[in-house]
Every structure is written in structure tokens, then in C-alpha cells.
Design a protein around this motif. Structure first.
Motif: not given
Length: 568
Positions: A356-385
Motif C-alpha cells: 500500500i505504501l509503495t503505491e505512493d510516488v513520494e514514498f518511493n522517492k523518500k525511501v532512497h533518501e533515508i540512510v540507515l546506519k545499521s540493520v542488526p537483524w539482517y544477518v545475511d551480510r553486515q549492512l551499514s549506511e
């Protein structure tokens, strides 16, 4: 005061107060027995202990079910509850603790006996046990049915009783009794439109106020007292059956309020559901949004969020306008990522909300502007920035691959692919790892498809949508996705077997044109393209000159609109 122990090993068959209550003799309303029964001090139990106690002492409820139609003791208990709750609603501060204690204990016994009845008898028999007065003078009481008075009494507590330390458990137990009454639908073949208790709940003039009160209780996230700080409490020592909550968890009362509201909203009654109308009319969102964000690990909160997004356009607009949308999206991605550990419904609802959220164009733009410092629960690979958009791509592609190759739930991977497709025209600055996983998904499914001699329809559809996603990104955001172009060039061989396949020919043609353009640019710089950085520089320099009009129009938007409409 009573002298009951909270020990799990206690032999309740010897407890005089409880035996008298479930026995063969009628106990008058004015008897001092009721004060003794309802004045036990409180010591919380774990959910597991609650279950053990209830199972261990079912014999008490069996005895009450045998004797109650003659004694009317359960009806008397309900009248005691109505009287005590009335006093509680009108009491001054110094009397709140005493009346809260007695009201809570009356509710607790009521819930357990109702639970016993609902599991064993049809609604007409349950109502008989509620209304039974035994040997009492019927003229001494109101003509209004006792089941109606009970439901009104519960509503009055939830709507009008302020939540303090002493009243907190009264609110929780009132909700629990409501949930037991509503659970009668699970044990009957009757339509809910034929259930008298449901008609009372849904036709009440207080229904709107109740819905608003539950939303307020959830939004306030008020915690109860610690075990040591409680000033009272009772038969929970023997028969408690409440949601447990540790110090770091969302308050149990808030979860209960959300659960009751969701149960009410999800009922399909013959007339307009007043509780759904409440969700449609809410206009104060700030506290509610914050409370939803911190409680999304719970299924009832995810369901509440879905209904609000689906039924309240103003709320949806408010959510999409939030600059910290990551606090809402990341917990849902975690639920999808841990699909094996999460409730199936929880994972599905999280995915539908994401769609539902991805139906909105502005949401789809915004998610590529928000940077996450880390995602500890994602264990396939260490993610940063990593961007929020990149994380969405990683989680959804991973889910598609796992589902198509192992679970094969078409609904699940279709939703994931639909979310990717919605986002694809706004993909921007994807990290190398994200591009590798996206293209790698196509490669893995392509190998499976080719080994199966093109007989897997679900994989063929998935491959088509992935190609559409890539094409959409290249058509709309080619300049912003250098890493994706590099990854496609590096893996260009994976498209070879699809060039002459009618199911993919048109879209492969588009992608091939893009790749051939960049290959030609790289060949002119062949002597200089000796490392990754040089190749990337050529891609960056060549991207603005790409003649995008050469690509065929993608069918992806029509496809995804159809998928989204089917889901709703």
C-alpha cells in the motif's frame, strides 16, 4: 480478607469460599460472603502459570455449570460487579483502590466462567446462565436483561474510568471479558447477525465512544504498576489469564485495546459496523502514529495499521508525509525477513501494508533518501549506511527467492514483486550489494526455469516482473543507478537464453539495447577500462547521453495496478 495462596500446587478443592460459590446453595446479594470472595490480594502470574491453573481447576466451573441454573450465583456475582463498578466510577481517590480490587476480582471470575460456558454451550445456554436468578425474587431487579447490563457495565468502564495504577488491571480485565464474549462466534454455527450478544455490542449507542476509548488507550501507551508497586489485587493468584508484559515491552493494556478493536472492526454485521466508522473518522494522528511505530512487532498493531491505512485517507496522507517513515517500515521489514519465526498473518499483513505504501510516488522517492546506519537483524551480510529503499529491495528479493524455491506460496511472492514494481521507477543510487541481489534473483530463478524446461508458470511470471522492474528502473532512473548498470553488464550472459523466448522477448530487447549502448562506450575506452572505478566512470559519463526514447513502453504499471486491486 481472603487467605488464598498463589501457589500452583494449592488444592482448591478444599477452599471454602470457592466451593460455596460453585455449590448447590443460593448466596443472597447482601451476604458478607461476596466481600470475602472478592478481596484477595494480587500477585501476578505468568501466562503459562495462568493456563496451568485454569486447566487444573476446571472442576470448579463444571460444578458451577451444574448448579448455577438453580442457585443463580453467577447472576448474583454479575450484579455485585455492576454495583462495585458503579461505585468505582463515582468514587473519590481514597476509595478507588478498594472498589478497583473488588471490581477486578468480580471480572476475573466472570471471565473464567464465561470462557468455560462459551467453550461448552451454545449462546442460548450461555445467556440462561447469565440471566439465571435462582430462588431470588425477579421483581427485585430491573427488567433490563442482565447480559445487556453486563455489556453496558464493561463499556462504561472502558469509556469513563480513568486509567490509574489501581484501575489499570480493571481496564485489562474488562477487555478480556469482552474478548471472551466475542469468541462465542468461534464455537457456533450461527451467523453473528443471529447472536444476541453481538447485536447488543454492535447496536449499542455507546459503540462509537467505546471505539474512540480503545484508540485512546492504545495511543497513550500507559504502563501498569510493577509487581512490587501494586496496592491490591485478587483472584489472579488463582485464575489469572492476562497477557504478560516485561518492563521493555509495549504495555499489555495497549495491546489488549488494539486486539479488542481489531476483533470488533473485523466483524461483518448486517448493518454498518460502527467500529469501522470510528477508524474512518479519527483525525488526531500524532500519538497514534508513534504508538503504532513502537508496537509493530505485535500482530494486532499491524492489523490496526492496515485498517487505518485502508479506511482513513487522512491517516494515510499523514503517514506518507512523515520524515521518519523508517521507524514504521523497518519493523515490518524485520517481520517479513523473519518469516519463519513470525506469525504467518503478521508477515502477510506487513507485506500488504508495504505494498500500500509503495503505491505512493513520494514514498518511493523518500525511501532512497533515508540512510540507515545499521540493520542488526539482517544477518545475511553486515549492512551499514544503506538506504531504506535498498533494504526494502533486499528483504523482498530474498523473500521471493526463498518462497519460489521452497514454500511456493504465489500470494507471497506476488506481493513482494508488486512492491518492487511499484518502487522501480524511483530506484536511485542503489548500493552494489543491492544490485547484486536483485540481478542475482533473476539469475537463480532463470537457472531453475531452464532446468525445468520452462514448465514452471509461477517462476515465468516472476521472471517477467523482475525484468519489468529492471526495465522500469533503466527507463526512469538510468542516470542515478550506475551500480545497477555495472551489475547488469557484469552478468549480461544471464539474459542470453531468453532473447528468443516469446514470453520475454520484448523486455529483453529493451535491456539488451541499454547494455549494448554501454558496451560500445566501454569498447571505445577499452585500453583504459582496467579496473572497476574506470568502468564506473565511463558509465557515469555515458548515462546522460543515452537516448531513452528507444525503449518500448513497459506494461509494469498496468500489471501492478491489477495485482494491487486484487489484494484490496
Amino acid at each position: 480478607m481472603g487467605a488464598l495462596s498463589s501457589s500452583l500446587n494449592q488444592d482448591l478443592s478444599q477452599n471454602g469460599l470457592l466451593l460455596k460459590f460453585v455449590g448447590k446453595d443460593h448466596i443472597p446479594l447482601q451476604d458478607a460472603f461476596w466481600n470475602d470472595l472478592l478481596s484477595f490480594p494480587y500477585k501476578p502470574l505468568t501466562v503459562e502459570d495462568d493456563k496451568k491453573l485454569f486447566e487444573k481447576n476446571k472442576f470448579l466451573f463444571n460444578h458451577l455449570a451444574i448448579n448455577n441454573l438453580k442457585t443463580g450465583n453467577f447472576g448474583t456475582l454479575l450484579r455485585i460487579f455492576l454495583k462495585k463498578s458503579s461505585y468505582l466510577l463515582q468514587s473519590s481517590n481514597n476509595a478507588i483502590a478498594r472498589y478497583s480490587l473488588q471490581t477486578y476480582n468480580a471480572l476475573l471470575v466472570t471471565r473464567y466462567y464465561l470462557q468455560h460456558l462459551v467453550h461448552k454451550f451454545p449462546e442460548c445456554e450461555v445467556i440462561k446462565h447469565i440471566e439465571s436468578q435462582g430462588s431470588m425474587n425477579r421483581d427485585a431487579f430491573k427488567a433490563e436483561s442482565l447480559n445487556l447490563q453486563l455489556i453496558n457495565g464493561l463499556m462504561n468502564i472502558l469509556i469513563a474510568l480513568p486509567i490509574f495504577n489501581d484501575t489499570y488491571p480493571v481496564h485489562r480485565e474488562s477487555i478480556n471479558v469482552f474478548l471472551v464474549l466475542l469468541s462465542i462466534e468461534l464455537f457456533t454455527t450461527e451467523s453473528i447477525t443471529e447472536l444476541k450478544l453481538y447485536n447488543i455490542i454492535f447496536e449499542s449507542c455507546k459503540s462509537r465512544d467505546l471505539g474512540l476509548a480503545l484508540i485512546t488507550t492504545f495511543s497513550n501507551q500507559q504502563k501498569g504498576l510493577s509487581h512490587q508497586g501494586s496496592s491490591f489485587f485478587g483472584l489472579g493468584d488463582i485464575m489469572g489469564f492476562l497477557l504478560s508484559a516485561t518492563e521493555n515491552e509495549v504495555p499489555a493494556l495497549c495491546r489488549n485495546a488494539a486486539l479488542l478493536l481489531i476483533v470488533l472492526v473485523n466483524q461483518y454485521v448486517a448493518f454498518s459496523n460502527p467500529y469501522r466508522n470510528v477508524l474512518s473518522s479519527i483525525s488526531d494522528f500524532s500519538k497514534l502514529y508513534h504508538s503504532i511505530c513502537i508496537a509493530l512487532e505485535y500482530e494486532e498493531t499491524t492489523l490496526l495499521l492496515y485498517h487505518l491505512l485502508h479506511r482513513n485517507e487522512q491517516f494515510k496522507t499523514f503517514v506518507l508525509a512523515q520524515s521518519d517513515i523508517d521507524v514504521l517500515v523497518v519493523p515490518m521489514l524485520r517481520a517479513i525477513y523473519h518469516a519463519n519465526d513470525s506469525s504467518c498473518h503478521h508477515m502477510y499483513m506487513s507485506l500488504i501494508i508495504l505494498l500500500i505504501l509503495t503505491e505512493d510516488v513520494e514514498f518511493n522517492k523518500k525511501v532512497h533518501e533515508i540512510v540507515l546506519k545499521s540493520v542488526p537483524w539482517y544477518v545475511d551480510r553486515q549492512l551499514s549506511e544503506i538506504t531504506l529503499g535498498g533494504l526494502i529491495i533486499l528483504v523482498t528479493t530474498r523473500t521471493v527467492q526463498y518462497n519460489l524455491l521452497k514454500m511456493r506460496d504465489e500470494y507471497l511472492h506476488t506481493n513482494c514483486l508488486a512492491a518492487l514494481a511499484n518502487m522501480s521507477s524511483q530506484f536511485s543510487n542503489l548500493q552494489s550489494y543491492v544490485c547484486q541481489r536483485l540481478v542475482g534473483l533473476f539469475e537463480v530463478l532463470a537457472k531453475t526455469y531452464n532446468r525445468a524446461r520452462q514448465e514452471l508458470v509461477a517462476i515465468e511470471k516472476a521472471l517477467r516482473i523482475i525484468l519489468e522492474v529492471l526495465n522500469s528502473c533503466l527507463s526512469n532512473q538510468l542516470i542515478s543507478n550506475t551500480n545497477l548498470i555495472y551489475t547488469l553488464l557484469y552478468n549480461k550472459h544471464i539474459f542470453d537464453t531468453f532473447r528468443n523466448n516469446p514470453a520475454f522477448q520484448d523486455i529483453i530487447s529493451n535491456i539488451t539495447q541499454v547494455l549494448e549502448y554501454f558496451i560500445s562506450k566501454l569498447e571505445t575506452e577499452k585500453d583504459m577500462c582496467t579496473d572497476v572505478d574506470t568502468v564506473l566512470k565511463v558509465i557515469v559519463d555515458s548515462s546522460p547521453k543515452w537516448p531513452s526514447h528507444r525503449l518500448q513502453v513497459s506494461r509494469i504499471y498496468l500489471t501492478i495496478r491489477i495485482i494491487t486491486k486484487m489484494i484490496k
